[in-house]
Write a protein that holds these residues in place. Sequence first.
Motif, PDB file in Angstrom:
ATOM      1  N   ARG A  34       9.556  12.258   9.166  1.00 36.59           N
ATOM      2  CA  ARG A  34       8.627  11.124   9.237  1.00 36.59           C
ATOM      3  C   ARG A  34       8.198  10.689   7.849  1.00 36.59           C
ATOM      4  NH1 ARG A  34       3.578  11.291  12.919  1.00 36.59           N
ATOM      5  NH2 ARG A  34       3.529   9.179  12.053  1.00 36.59           N
ATOM      6  N   VAL A  35       7.947  11.646   6.975  1.00 36.89           N
ATOM      7  CA  VAL A  35       7.525  11.312   5.615  1.00 36.89           C
ATOM      8  C   VAL A  35       8.646  10.587   4.877  1.00 36.89           C
ATOM      9  CG1 VAL A  35       6.827  12.252   3.378  1.00 36.89           C
ATOM     10  CG2 VAL A  35       5.883  13.226   5.487  1.00 36.89           C
ATOM     11  N   VAL A  36       9.869  11.115   4.961  1.00 42.74           N
ATOM     12  CA  VAL A  36      10.993  10.515   4.238  1.00 42.74           C
ATOM     13  C   VAL A  36      11.343   9.145   4.810  1.00 42.74           C
ATOM     14  CG1 VAL A  36      13.430  10.788   3.657  1.00 42.74           C
ATOM     15  CG2 VAL A  36      11.896  12.756   3.564  1.00 42.74           C
ATOM     16  N   THR A  37      11.315   9.018   6.128  1.00 48.92           N
ATOM     17  CA  THR A  37      11.605   7.721   6.749  1.00 48.92           C
ATOM     18  C   THR A  37      10.597   6.667   6.296  1.00 48.92           C
ATOM     19  OG1 THR A  37      12.597   8.750   8.696  1.00 48.92           O
ATOM     20  CG2 THR A  37      11.830   6.485   8.938  1.00 48.92           C
ATOM     21  N   ALA A  38       9.328   7.031   6.241  1.00 47.24           N
ATOM     22  CA  ALA A  38       8.299   6.093   5.791  1.00 47.24           C
ATOM     23  C   ALA A  38       8.519   5.711   4.336  1.00 47.24           C
ATOM     24  CB  ALA A  38       6.910   6.711   5.973  1.00 47.24           C
ATOM     25  N   ALA A  39       8.916   6.674   3.503  1.00 47.60           N
ATOM     26  CA  ALA A  39       9.159   6.395   2.088  1.00 47.60           C
ATOM     27  C   ALA A  39      10.356   5.464   1.905  1.00 47.60           C
ATOM     28  CB  ALA A  39       9.384   7.700   1.337  1.00 47.60           C
ATOM     29  N   VAL A  40      11.417   5.683   2.672  1.00 49.62           N
ATOM     30  CA  VAL A  40      12.597   4.824   2.574  1.00 49.62           C
ATOM     31  C   VAL A  40      12.274   3.411   3.045  1.00 49.62           C
ATOM     32  CG1 VAL A  40      14.892   4.407   3.556  1.00 49.62           C
ATOM     33  CG2 VAL A  40      14.270   6.694   2.730  1.00 49.62           C
ATOM     34  N   ALA A  43      10.469   1.743   0.247  1.00 48.70           N
ATOM     35  CA  ALA A  43      11.358   1.385  -0.850  1.00 48.70           C
ATOM     36  C   ALA A  43      12.235   0.197  -0.477  1.00 48.70           C
ATOM     37  CB  ALA A  43      12.230   2.585  -1.231  1.00 48.70           C
ATOM     38  N   ASP A  44      12.692   0.136   0.769  1.00 47.74           N
ATOM     39  CA  ASP A  44      13.482  -1.015   1.220  1.00 47.74           C
ATOM     40  C   ASP A  44      12.683  -2.310   1.097  1.00 47.74           C
ATOM     41  OD1 ASP A  44      15.688   0.514   1.821  1.00 47.74           O
ATOM     42  OD2 ASP A  44      15.260   0.667   3.959  1.00 47.74           O
ATOM     43  N   ARG A  45      11.394  -2.203   1.308  1.00 45.24           N
ATOM     44  CA  ARG A  45      10.552  -3.401   1.272  1.00 45.24           C
ATOM     45  C   ARG A  45      10.076  -3.737  -0.135  1.00 45.24           C
ATOM     46  NH1 ARG A  45       4.975  -2.850   4.236  1.00 45.24           N
ATOM     47  NH2 ARG A  45       4.606  -1.703   2.300  1.00 45.24           N
ATOM     48  N   GLY A  50       7.003   1.011  -4.500  1.00 48.76           N
ATOM     49  CA  GLY A  50       6.258   1.023  -3.246  1.00 48.76           C
ATOM     50  C   GLY A  50       6.369   2.325  -2.487  1.00 48.76           C
ATOM     51  N   ALA A  51       7.106   3.285  -3.068  1.00 51.13           N
ATOM     52  CA  ALA A  51       7.344   4.536  -2.353  1.00 51.13           C
ATOM     53  C   ALA A  51       6.707   5.726  -3.057  1.00 51.13           C
ATOM     54  CB  ALA A  51       8.845   4.771  -2.193  1.00 51.13           C
ATOM     55  N   THR A  52       5.578   5.511  -3.715  1.00 52.74           N
ATOM     56  CA  THR A  52       4.865   6.619  -4.325  1.00 52.74           C
ATOM     57  C   THR A  52       4.192   7.455  -3.232  1.00 52.74           C
ATOM     58  OG1 THR A  52       2.828   5.343  -4.571  1.00 52.74           O
ATOM     59  CG2 THR A  52       4.426   5.244  -6.386  1.00 52.74           C
ATOM     60  N   LEU A  53       3.861   8.685  -3.557  1.00 56.06           N
ATOM     61  CA  LEU A  53       3.219   9.552  -2.573  1.00 56.06           C
ATOM     62  C   LEU A  53       1.924   8.962  -2.025  1.00 56.06           C
ATOM     63  CD1 LEU A  53       3.929  13.068  -4.096  1.00 56.06           C
ATOM     64  CD2 LEU A  53       4.650  12.268  -1.853  1.00 56.06           C
ATOM     65  N   PRO A  54       1.026   8.412  -2.871  1.00 56.65           N
ATOM     66  CA  PRO A  54      -0.197   7.816  -2.322  1.00 56.65           C
ATOM     67  C   PRO A  54       0.087   6.644  -1.378  1.00 56.65           C
ATOM     68  CG  PRO A  54      -0.449   8.214  -4.673  1.00 56.65           C
ATOM     69  CD  PRO A  54       1.001   8.442  -4.358  1.00 56.65           C
ATOM     70  N   LYS A  55       1.062   5.815  -1.709  1.00 55.44           N
ATOM     71  CA  LYS A  55       1.367   4.660  -0.866  1.00 55.44           C
ATOM     72  C   LYS A  55       2.029   5.094   0.433  1.00 55.44           C
ATOM     73  CE  LYS A  55       1.686   1.304  -4.638  1.00 55.44           C
ATOM     74  NZ  LYS A  55       2.570   0.384  -5.405  1.00 55.44           N
ATOM     75  N   VAL A  56       2.871   6.106   0.366  1.00 51.80           N
ATOM     76  CA  VAL A  56       3.490   6.624   1.586  1.00 51.80           C
ATOM     77  C   VAL A  56       2.430   7.254   2.476  1.00 51.80           C
ATOM     78  CG1 VAL A  56       5.122   8.305   2.522  1.00 51.80           C
ATOM     79  CG2 VAL A  56       5.746   6.943   0.521  1.00 51.80           C
ATOM     80  N   ALA A  57       1.505   7.992   1.872  1.00 55.47           N
ATOM     81  CA  ALA A  57       0.421   8.617   2.641  1.00 55.47           C
ATOM     82  C   ALA A  57      -0.422   7.555   3.340  1.00 55.47           C
ATOM     83  CB  ALA A  57      -0.450   9.462   1.718  1.00 55.47           C
ATOM     84  N   LYS A  58      -0.738   6.485   2.622  1.00 60.85           N
ATOM     85  CA  LYS A  58      -1.516   5.406   3.223  1.00 60.85           C
ATOM     86  C   LYS A  58      -0.755   4.778   4.380  1.00 60.85           C
ATOM     87  CE  LYS A  58      -3.962   1.112   2.085  1.00 60.85           C
ATOM     88  NZ  LYS A  58      -4.295   0.146   0.994  1.00 60.85           N
ATOM     89  N   ARG A  59       0.554   4.627   4.216  1.00 64.50           N
ATOM     90  CA  ARG A  59       1.388   4.057   5.276  1.00 64.50           C
ATOM     91  C   ARG A  59       1.362   4.921   6.532  1.00 64.50           C
ATOM     92  NH1 ARG A  59       5.739   0.414   4.818  1.00 64.50           N
ATOM     93  NH2 ARG A  59       7.304   0.557   6.474  1.00 64.50           N
ATOM     94  N   LEU A  60       1.257   6.242   6.318  1.00 61.13           N
ATOM     95  CA  LEU A  60       1.244   7.183   7.433  1.00 61.13           C
ATOM     96  C   LEU A  60      -0.168   7.469   7.950  1.00 61.13           C
ATOM     97  CD1 LEU A  60       3.901   9.703   6.081  1.00 61.13           C
ATOM     98  CD2 LEU A  60       4.171   8.211   8.080  1.00 61.13           C
TER      99      LEU A  60
END
Length: 253
Positions: A34-40, A43-45, A50-60
């Motif tokens: 789930r973490v890696v999918t959210a990060a990818v 990054a695609d967007r 956009g795929a830093t740990l804080p931004k991924v955490a916020k996304r999740l």
Amino acid sequence: MTSEDAVPAALRRLWRVEEPPARLGRPAALDVDRVVTAAVEAADRDGLDGATLPKVAKRLGVTGMSLYRYVGSKDELLVLMGDHALGAPPRIDAGDWREGLRAWARAQRAVYRQRPWLAELPVTGPPSGPHRIAWMEAALAVLAPTPLDWAHKVGVLSLVGGYVVQTARQEHELARGRAEGQPQSDAERAYGRALAGLVDPERFPETARLFSSPLFDEGPPDASDTALEDADFTIGLELILDGVAARIARPAS
């Protein structure tokens, strides 16, 4: 120490080797996938920024610190993202090694063109994830009928794979450097004409001959960027394959 204990934690996460379940507490709400999918997806967007740990955490919807339970570091996240985003290689049914390597390179290039941020990932070591190993296996299978030894086979993979990454990065950076809406053909013509008026034939005789040649004015004016990039990519790839062919034809020392 068991053989599994000898495998670093980051590598176990890369291969999704399950950790022993915790004896106490509720089941984890997240997992590595789930973490890696959210990060990818980020990054695609938005690219790697956009795929830093804080931004991924916020996304999740979790705290940044909570991600360290699943990803050991920012660098590890990038490795996990790269392997996940590359995906599995297609099946390569080729008549000979050259046709097979050509198909292998073009298939990998298609992924890098779809996800330009992949070419921006730092190289931190040899291929180690399941998808990258699958791509390695596909290329080694293509080279299996050749007389090349293991060192030369690995060299071929490194050379062709590196060429794919470098051209993908270059195409992306050149596209970003062009004026908005300017086709590559127009940019190349403008470049050639500008340099033709600046390069001194006495100081740079061969370069002056290059810029006075029809190279930068060849091709239809409406040639698509994709067609021009494909032509440039093909020239370099075939030169590399010519070198591989010459090595294969050389008697073993």
